[in-house]
Design a protein around this motif. Structure first.
Motif, PDB file in Angstrom:
ATOM      1  N   VAL A   1       0.836  -1.206   0.000  1.00 14.06           N
ATOM      2  CA  VAL A   1       0.000   0.000   0.000  1.00 14.06           C
ATOM      3  C   VAL A   1       0.867   1.252   0.000  1.00 14.06           C
ATOM      4  CG1 VAL A   1      -1.599   1.382   1.388  1.00 14.06           C
ATOM      5  CG2 VAL A   1      -2.022  -1.071   1.066  1.00 14.06           C
ATOM      6  N   LEU A   2       1.954   1.219   0.774  1.00 20.31           N
ATOM      7  CA  LEU A   2       2.818   2.394   0.890  1.00 20.31           C
ATOM      8  C   LEU A   2       3.697   2.608  -0.332  1.00 20.31           C
ATOM      9  CD1 LEU A   2       3.904   2.010   4.621  1.00 20.31           C
ATOM     10  CD2 LEU A   2       2.162   3.525   3.670  1.00 20.31           C
ATOM     11  N   ARG A   3       3.952   1.527  -1.091  1.00 18.55           N
ATOM     12  CA  ARG A   3       4.835   1.658  -2.249  1.00 18.55           C
ATOM     13  C   ARG A   3       4.093   1.526  -3.571  1.00 18.55           C
ATOM     14  NH1 ARG A   3      10.227  -1.521  -2.386  1.00 18.55           N
ATOM     15  NH2 ARG A   3      10.457  -0.009  -4.053  1.00 18.55           N
ATOM     16  N   ARG A   4       3.158   0.577  -3.652  1.00 17.59           N
ATOM     17  CA  ARG A   4       2.428   0.329  -4.910  1.00 17.59           C
ATOM     18  C   ARG A   4       0.959   0.091  -4.607  1.00 17.59           C
ATOM     19  NH1 ARG A   4       5.065  -4.220  -8.355  1.00 17.59           N
ATOM     20  NH2 ARG A   4       3.615  -3.317  -9.865  1.00 17.59           N
ATOM     21  N   PRO A   5       0.228   1.138  -4.230  1.00 19.59           N
ATOM     22  CA  PRO A   5      -1.171   0.975  -3.817  1.00 19.59           C
ATOM     23  C   PRO A   5      -2.070   0.412  -4.917  1.00 19.59           C
ATOM     24  CG  PRO A   5      -0.612   3.300  -4.129  1.00 19.59           C
ATOM     25  CD  PRO A   5       0.671   2.542  -4.164  1.00 19.59           C
ATOM     26  N   GLU A   6      -1.663   0.554  -6.180  1.00 17.09           N
ATOM     27  CA  GLU A   6      -2.502   0.046  -7.269  1.00 17.09           C
ATOM     28  C   GLU A   6      -2.570  -1.467  -7.285  1.00 17.09           C
ATOM     29  OE1 GLU A   6       1.687   0.263  -8.862  1.00 17.09           O
ATOM     30  OE2 GLU A   6       0.385   1.516  -7.598  1.00 17.09           O
ATOM     31  N   THR A   7      -1.671  -2.127  -6.538  1.00 15.76           N
ATOM     32  CA  THR A   7      -1.661  -3.592  -6.500  1.00 15.76           C
ATOM     33  C   THR A   7      -2.515  -4.156  -5.363  1.00 15.76           C
ATOM     34  OG1 THR A   7       0.294  -3.733  -5.066  1.00 15.76           O
ATOM     35  CG2 THR A   7       0.686  -3.582  -7.440  1.00 15.76           C
ATOM     36  N   VAL A   8      -3.150  -3.282  -4.583  1.00 14.31           N
ATOM     37  CA  VAL A   8      -3.933  -3.708  -3.417  1.00 14.31           C
ATOM     38  C   VAL A   8      -5.381  -3.274  -3.614  1.00 14.31           C
ATOM     39  CG1 VAL A   8      -4.114  -3.596  -0.902  1.00 14.31           C
ATOM     40  CG2 VAL A   8      -1.869  -3.415  -1.989  1.00 14.31           C
TER      41      VAL A   8
END
Length: 367
Positions: free
Chosen positions: A28-35
């Motif tokens: 979430v903190l680095r790649r929120p689009e994956t969550v």
């Protein structure tokens, strides 16, 4: 009554509050689009409620990475030369500042390379950590930096090749400004030799110069060696004798360029052309020659290499070979990220093109 937390909230606290794994918090903190949106909302709510400030190590837990790229280069100055600023009870003072007293030693080349690294790292959601390898602890400083980052961009000459090879066993290393030899490392460089050869052939053919001398930089620096080789190739191609070594050798700083030029003026022996290994040396040379009444380019042609901004603002403007310094840093990060994604990929040796910029200091344009 509000209570004061006894310790700083951790990624584990956030994960517990949001009901997710610490890997999900990291994503979430680095790649929120994956969550998923729901999990992202719960994590961000927990971050806000707990007052959590993510550390570099927490952000990298999911990928086992720090999220940082290290940039290392050698010192181009001497700490002993930095004069302490005298303290005064007066908030503002005034003094005369003659131009000949201004002798900057900052290496602008590394500033541009570092800017390219930082911008490309930022584009990939990473950040850059810069270290200067100085003095007896240079190798230890590099190894310490390697333990804190995902990969290293290292300027050639920063530390012995065997140290880089040892570091690369655990942390990927990309070497900037050096051709790849037998070492198992990726390299990124510019066309130093062809660029210098094209510049010198122009001086020989277009301006008819024959008394052409090379002003080198620090001995054994790969960039300098390649440029001197290109200088020699140009002379040989026109049937002229090739010197075994540069006429003069500096350290890539404007200050040293001034000192070398003073020596030539005092000796009363200034060649028809001084081909300098970098722009800052050339700018120092031009400054001293003109103050001594030697006309540039009327009496002597002076050229540089790099294409720094100051070379385009000097009087006369400096004929030089422009190399894409920021692009060197950007490409180094690209190569480093490819290595991180596939450690078994073939080694790379990327060569970026250069461009000869003809200006007033060689006589091509009216001063």
């Amino acid at each position: 009554m509000a209570t004061t937390r006894s310790s700083r909230p951790t990624v584990y606290d956030v994960a517990d509050r949001a009901g997710v794994s610490i890997a999900t918090v990291s994503r979430v903190l680095r790649r929120p689009e994956t969550v998923s949106p729901g999990a992202t909302r719960r994590v961000l709510d927990a971050v806000r409620d707990l007052g959590y400030v993510p550390s570099g190590s927490a952000r990298g837990l999911a990928a086992r990475r720090s999220g940082a790229i290290g940039v290392a280069f050698p010192a181009f100055d001497d700490v002993a030369e930095i004069d302490p600023v005298p303290l005064s009870d007066v908030p503002a003072t005034m003094r005369l500042d003659p131009a000949e007293a201004a002798e900057p030693v900052t290496n602008l080349y590394m500033g541009e390379v570092t800017r390219g690294v930082e911008l490309e790292a930022w584009r990939h959601g990473l950040f850059a950590t810069v270290a200067v390898a100085r003095g007896e602890r240079r190798d230890a400083a590099l190894e310490d930096l390697a333990g804190r980052v995902d990969g290293l961009v290292v300027l050639a000459g920063t530390t012995p090749p065997e140290v880089l090879v040892r570091v690369a066993r655990s942390t990927p290393v990309v070497v900037v400004a050096s051709p790849r030899g037998e070492d198992p490392l990726d390299h990124v460089r510019t066309a130093n030799g062809p660029g210098m050869r094209a510049l010198v052939e122009h001086l020989l053919d277009h301006h008819g110069l024959r008394d052409v001398a090379f002003v080198g930089g620090v001995a054994d620096v790969p960039d300098d060696l390649e440029r001197f080789a290109g200088f020699g190739e140009a002379l040989a191609s026109r049937g002229l004798p090739v010197p075994a070594a540069p006429l003069l050798r500096g350290d890539f700083t404007e200050e040293r360029g001034r000192a070398l030029a003073r020596g030539l003026v005092d000796a009363g022996r200034v060649p028809e052309a001084l081909v300098c290994s970098n722009d800052q040396t050339a700018l120092g040379v031009v400054d001293v020659l003109q103050r001594a009444g030697v006309r540039v380019p009327g009496d002597v042609v002076v050229t540089g290499f790099d294409g720094i901004d100051a070379a385009g603002r000097s009087r006369p403007r400096l004929t030089t070979v422009h190399q894409p310094m920021a692009e060197l840093g950007r490409v180094a990060v690209d190569v480093l990220l490819r290595r991180l994604a596939d450690p078994a990929a073939p080694l790379e040796d990327r060569v970026l093109p250069v461009q000869v910029l003809l200006r007033e200091s060689c006589g091509c344009l009216r001063a």
